[in-house]
Design a protein around this motif. Structure first.
Motif, PDB file in Angstrom:
ATOM      1  N   LEU A  56       0.920  -1.162   0.073  1.00 24.56           N
ATOM      2  CA  LEU A  56       0.092  -0.103   0.082  1.00 24.56           C
ATOM      3  C   LEU A  56       0.866   1.411  -0.019  1.00 24.56           C
ATOM      4  CD1 LEU A  56      -2.805  -1.154   2.597  1.00 24.56           C
ATOM      5  CD2 LEU A  56      -2.852  -1.130   0.189  1.00 24.56           C
ATOM      6  N   ARG A  83      -2.005  -7.301  -4.665  1.00 27.66           N
ATOM      7  CA  ARG A  83      -2.989  -7.252  -3.393  1.00 27.66           C
ATOM      8  C   ARG A  83      -4.356  -8.073  -3.701  1.00 27.66           C
ATOM      9  NH1 ARG A  83      -1.441  -1.867  -3.276  1.00 27.66           N
ATOM     10  NH2 ARG A  83      -3.339  -1.268  -4.401  1.00 27.66           N
ATOM     11  N   ILE A 109     -14.891  -8.887  -4.379  1.00 23.59           N
ATOM     12  CA  ILE A 109     -13.398  -9.477  -4.433  1.00 23.59           C
ATOM     13  C   ILE A 109     -13.391 -10.547  -5.656  1.00 23.59           C
ATOM     14  CG2 ILE A 109     -13.269 -11.150  -2.696  1.00 23.59           C
ATOM     15  CD1 ILE A 109     -10.857  -8.149  -2.961  1.00 23.59           C
TER      16      ILE A 109
ATOM     17  N   ARG B 307     -12.542   7.310   1.776  1.00 23.03           N
ATOM     18  CA  ARG B 307     -11.972   6.096   2.351  1.00 23.03           C
ATOM     19  C   ARG B 307     -12.517   4.804   1.667  1.00 23.03           C
ATOM     20  NH1 ARG B 307     -15.549   8.504   6.878  1.00 23.03           N
ATOM     21  NH2 ARG B 307     -13.603   9.605   8.184  1.00 23.03           N
ATOM     22  N   GLU B 308     -13.779   4.710   1.086  1.00 23.20           N
ATOM     23  CA  GLU B 308     -14.100   3.785   0.161  1.00 23.20           C
ATOM     24  C   GLU B 308     -13.179   3.491  -1.051  1.00 23.20           C
ATOM     25  OE1 GLU B 308     -18.589   4.916   1.050  1.00 23.20           O
ATOM     26  OE2 GLU B 308     -18.252   3.688  -1.058  1.00 23.20           O
ATOM     27  N   LEU B 311     -10.171   2.238   0.051  1.00 22.48           N
ATOM     28  CA  LEU B 311     -10.552   0.700   0.780  1.00 22.48           C
ATOM     29  C   LEU B 311     -10.512  -0.156  -0.747  1.00 22.48           C
ATOM     30  CD1 LEU B 311     -11.551  -1.699   2.407  1.00 22.48           C
ATOM     31  CD2 LEU B 311     -13.812  -1.017   1.808  1.00 22.48           C
ATOM     32  N   GLN B 312     -11.320   0.422  -1.693  1.00 22.67           N
ATOM     33  CA  GLN B 312     -11.250  -0.531  -3.117  1.00 22.67           C
ATOM     34  C   GLN B 312      -9.642  -0.514  -3.713  1.00 22.67           C
ATOM     35  OE1 GLN B 312     -14.593   2.186  -4.382  1.00 22.67           O
ATOM     36  NE2 GLN B 312     -15.151   0.331  -5.531  1.00 22.67           N
ATOM     37  N   ARG B 313      -8.887   0.465  -3.550  1.00 27.95           N
ATOM     38  CA  ARG B 313      -7.506   0.499  -3.812  1.00 27.95           C
ATOM     39  C   ARG B 313      -6.826  -0.553  -3.226  1.00 27.95           C
ATOM     40  NH1 ARG B 313      -5.076   1.572  -7.510  1.00 27.95           N
ATOM     41  NH2 ARG B 313      -3.738   3.142  -6.964  1.00 27.95           N
ATOM     42  N   ALA B 314      -6.901  -0.582  -1.959  1.00 26.07           N
ATOM     43  CA  ALA B 314      -6.370  -1.661  -1.089  1.00 26.07           C
ATOM     44  C   ALA B 314      -6.608  -3.032  -1.515  1.00 26.07           C
ATOM     45  CB  ALA B 314      -6.743  -1.376   0.405  1.00 26.07           C
ATOM     46  N   LEU B 315      -7.951  -3.330  -1.932  1.00 28.26           N
ATOM     47  CA  LEU B 315      -8.520  -4.495  -2.045  1.00 28.26           C
ATOM     48  C   LEU B 315      -7.811  -5.216  -3.515  1.00 28.26           C
ATOM     49  CD1 LEU B 315     -12.143  -4.475  -1.181  1.00 28.26           C
ATOM     50  CD2 LEU B 315     -10.327  -5.586   0.284  1.00 28.26           C
ATOM     51  N   PRO B 411      -4.479   4.374  -0.589  1.00 24.71           N
ATOM     52  CA  PRO B 411      -5.077   3.792   0.314  1.00 24.71           C
ATOM     53  C   PRO B 411      -4.434   4.326   1.831  1.00 24.71           C
ATOM     54  CG  PRO B 411      -4.331   2.149  -1.265  1.00 24.71           C
ATOM     55  CD  PRO B 411      -3.739   3.516  -1.557  1.00 24.71           C
ATOM     56  N   VAL B 412      -3.335   4.702   1.794  1.00 27.82           N
ATOM     57  CA  VAL B 412      -2.671   5.129   3.243  1.00 27.82           C
ATOM     58  C   VAL B 412      -2.991   6.393   3.502  1.00 27.82           C
ATOM     59  CG1 VAL B 412      -0.388   5.810   4.139  1.00 27.82           C
ATOM     60  CG2 VAL B 412      -0.471   3.852   2.724  1.00 27.82           C
ATOM     61  N   MET B 415      -6.436   6.035   4.731  1.00 28.42           N
ATOM     62  CA  MET B 415      -6.703   5.530   5.943  1.00 28.42           C
ATOM     63  C   MET B 415      -6.254   6.511   6.997  1.00 28.42           C
ATOM     64  SD  MET B 415      -7.588   2.338   5.463  1.00 28.42           S
ATOM     65  CE  MET B 415      -7.669   1.514   3.799  1.00 28.42           C
ATOM     66  N   ARG B 416      -5.571   7.674   6.887  1.00 25.84           N
ATOM     67  CA  ARG B 416      -4.947   8.504   7.683  1.00 25.84           C
ATOM     68  C   ARG B 416      -6.424   9.352   7.933  1.00 25.84           C
ATOM     69  NH1 ARG B 416      -0.170  10.465   4.946  1.00 25.84           N
ATOM     70  NH2 ARG B 416       1.322   9.064   5.318  1.00 25.84           N
TER      71      ARG B 416
END
Lengths: 227, 418
Positions: A56, A83, A109, B307-308, B311-315, B411-412, B415-416
């Motif tokens: 990330l 990821r 997902i 945030r969503e 989250l999507q980028r993190a997923l 994502p980072v 998240m902050r």
């Protein structure tokens, strides 16, 4: 065999004129199937380390290897694909897409992975059973309790059979009973599916569940103990 | 389209209704914008259609066959001799819905016991003018010209009033004969006509064609043959052009030429050609006003959902996937707006304004431009496509800005914000 290798990694955050060294020359190796807790107080660098492992974020110095692949050599899309196919994430909060139901959040997902519909339905139903939320399949996140939301997030994290699940303070917003149930579930998955779990936490209960406890302070690893 | 795309559409649709009030406000702006585009263009086209119809109705016709010199110098020398023969030849070329009339039109002077006024004397076949020109419509006062009437005359109501005349009164017409000598004949006013344009009422007087031919000593003469077709709108110029070409190819008389109304009314034809460009400019101007609102709304929605996106980028969703998801929301918003606006516009044009919009209060101004007092909006598929096309194309461009913003969230970073 190490699934994750962190080599002399440093990370500095800049906020205005102030710089903050979140990680300072950290080295760590995690084997497949481990259940690891990265512990430490706020600002110790555990979330930063988790983010670097998950691709990330990128380190300022040093390298992070995921299954022998150097994440620094990957571009943004390659890290996104990594990821998607190899890592599951569980965050402290806002884990779910609010407009999707519990089942759809998990299905999402698989859709991204372009899994066929018949396979998806089977897997989603099975995992919802496994996490005890079959009857909540059509509920949206705002109709679920915090614990139920985290269980959906865990289900989503493991449904793709990832090599590693990264969980950032997964129990922070839960009461101890719900937190314990969640951890038991993850532990069980760790054992049955040999999924590597890495937690960033300062929750003693998570540390109690972990097989290995890596403590961080001021961006450095101060202890690394296996039970 | 993949299942993942359907899921993106589903997510986009549900996201739109997370904040119904905001969505409805921007939808209202889009709907009003598109309605204004379509209804204004329908109104403009209606005005133009009225203007063209008035002009065609005003003794022009869809096609006119005449000596080309007559258009430059409308004198008796530039007449069509043996007009019946020419008319017969043209009649053979006409489609079933074609109607043909002969007219003899020359400058003249109308005299009363107290006044003289310059007029255009038109010899017509009254029984054939119905559906071809305004003189074929019911008269305002008096009776129509009988084909056998040798001294009947129809006069415009405006000229009748100006000269203080009445139905049944006698007037004298003077004009040039075929040898360019002056000729005069007494006529009795049988009726008066009204038209959309008062200038027309002041300019034209009508007598029977054979009467006028006899008066100027040139039997079987006319200055023009007019042809009309049954056309739903005057924009259907394809059939007219085809017929003009056929007539010109087969006409034996080399002193004659057939022209469509676009050649006879070049200013109006040019205005029509420019109308599409005007409309496009209007559509873009309306969209610019609407586009700012759209960009702002989508940007607000994007920042609310940082945030969503994180989250999507993190997923594992790529940046392009995030751009696509925002664009899908913009497109859905535009499609709903377009559907509502298109139906509303059709309803407004066909039902609410179907019986016409009375512009009577702008009387003198609109008459100067040859526009009818009552405008019947004409909805055109081309305008609907153009308005929707502008909205969707520019909407996508405008939507790209917030979409690119959303794709830039890491994502980072997001998240902050937790």
């Amino acid at each position: 065999m190490a699934i994750i290798r962190v080599d002399s990694v440093s990370k500095v955050y800049h906020q205005g004129r102030v710089s903050f060294k979140a990680l300072d020359n950290v080295a760590l190796s995690i084997e497949k199937g481990e259940f690891v807790a990265l512990a430490g107080p706020s600002g110790s660098g555990k979330t930063t380390l988790l983010n670097l492992i998950g691709g990330l974020d990128t380190p300022d110095e040093g390298e992070v290897y995921f299954d022998h692949k150097n994440l620094s050599e990957m571009n943004d899309s390659q890290r996104a694909d990594l990821r998607l196919h190899h890592i599951g994430f569980v965050f402290q909060a806002y884990n779910l897409i609010p407009v999707l139901t519990a089942a759809e959040n998990i299905d999402y997902i698989l859709l991204l992975q372009k899994v066929e519909k018949s396979v998806r339905s089977l897997k989603v139903n099975a995992i919802l059973q496994e996490v005890g939320l079959a009857e909540k399949a059509t509920n949206r996140p705002d109709e679920l309790s915090g614990g139920q939301q985290q269980r959906v997030a865990v289900a989503r994290a493991i449904i793709t059979d990832p090599q590693v699940v990264l969980a950032d303070e997964p129990t922070a917003n839960l009461d101890s009973k719900t937190g314990r149930k969640l951890l038991e579930m993850m532990k069980q998955m760790n054992r049955s599916k040999q999924v590597t779990f890495i937690f960033a936490t300062h929750d003693p209960m998570v540390m109690e569940f972990a097989d290995r406890l890596v403590s961080l302070q001021d961006g450095r690893i101060v202890s690394d103990t296996r039970k | 389209m993949t299942t993942a795309d359907w899921m993106s559409i589903q997510i986009g649709w549900r996201n739109l209704w997370r904040n119904p009030r905001r969505t409805l406000i921007i939808l209202t702006a889009i709907v009003i914008g598109i309605i204004s585009m379509i209804v204004m263009s329908a109104f403009g086209r209606g005005m133009m259609e009225g203007m063209v119809r008035n002009s065609i109705d005003n003794l022009v016709g869809h096609i006119k066959i005449q000596n080309p010199l007559y258009r430059i110098d409308p004198a008796v020398d530039n007449r069509i001799d043996t007009v019946s023969e020419v008319a017969d030849q043209i009649s053979g070329l006409l489609p079933e819905d074609g109607r043909l009339v002969k007219r003899l039109r020359l400058d003249g002077v109308l005299s009363t016991s107290r006044d003289h006024v310059g007029v255009m004397v038109v010899g017509v076949q009254p029984e054939l003018e119905t559906g071809v020109s305004f003189i074929g419509r019911p008269l305002y006062k008096g009776t129509a010209l009988d084909p056998d009437d040798t001294n009947g005359l129809l006069i415009g109501q405006a000229l009748l009033e100006r000269l203080g005349l009445e139905i049944g009164k006698k007037v004298v017409l003077m004009s040039q004969d075929s040898a360019s000598e002056g000729r005069a004949k007494a006529f009795r006013i049988r009726g008066s006509y009204r038209t959309e344009l008062r200038d027309t009422e002041k300019r034209y007087v009508f007598v029977n064609l054979h009467t006028f031919q006899d008066m100027i000593g040139a039997p079987d003469t006319a200055t023009e043959i007019a042809v009309n077709l049954d056309l739903a709108t005057t924009y259907q110029t394809g059939r007219i052009e085809e017929l003009v070409n056929r007539i010109n190819e087969q006409l034996d008389n080399e002193n004659l030429a057939a022209n469509g109304w676009r050649e006879l009314l070049p200013a109006i034809a040019a205005y029509i050609d420019m109308f599409d460009v005007y409309m496009l400019i209007w559509f873009v101007v309306v969209f610019i006003a609407m586009g700012f609102g759209l960009a702002n709304t989508v940007l607000m929605a994007v920042y609310e959902r940082m945030r969503e996106f994180g989250l999507q980028r993190a997923l594992g969703v790529r940046a392009t996937g995030i751009i696509k998801s925002v664009i899908i929301e913009v497109v859905l918003l535009l499609l709903i707006g377009m559907a509502v606006a298109d139906f509303s516009s059709l309803f407004l044009v066909e039902v609410v304004f179907g019986s016409g919009i009375d512009l009577g209060s702008f009387g003198a101004g609109i008459e100067m431009w040859g526009i009818s007092r009552v405008v019947y909006p004409v909805i055109s598929l081309k305008d609907i496509f153009m308005a929707n096309g502008v909205v969707i194309l520019l909407g996508l461009l405008v939507g790209l800005y917030p979409a690119l913003h959303a794709a830039r969230f890491t994502p980072v970073e997001t998240m902050r914000h937790l």
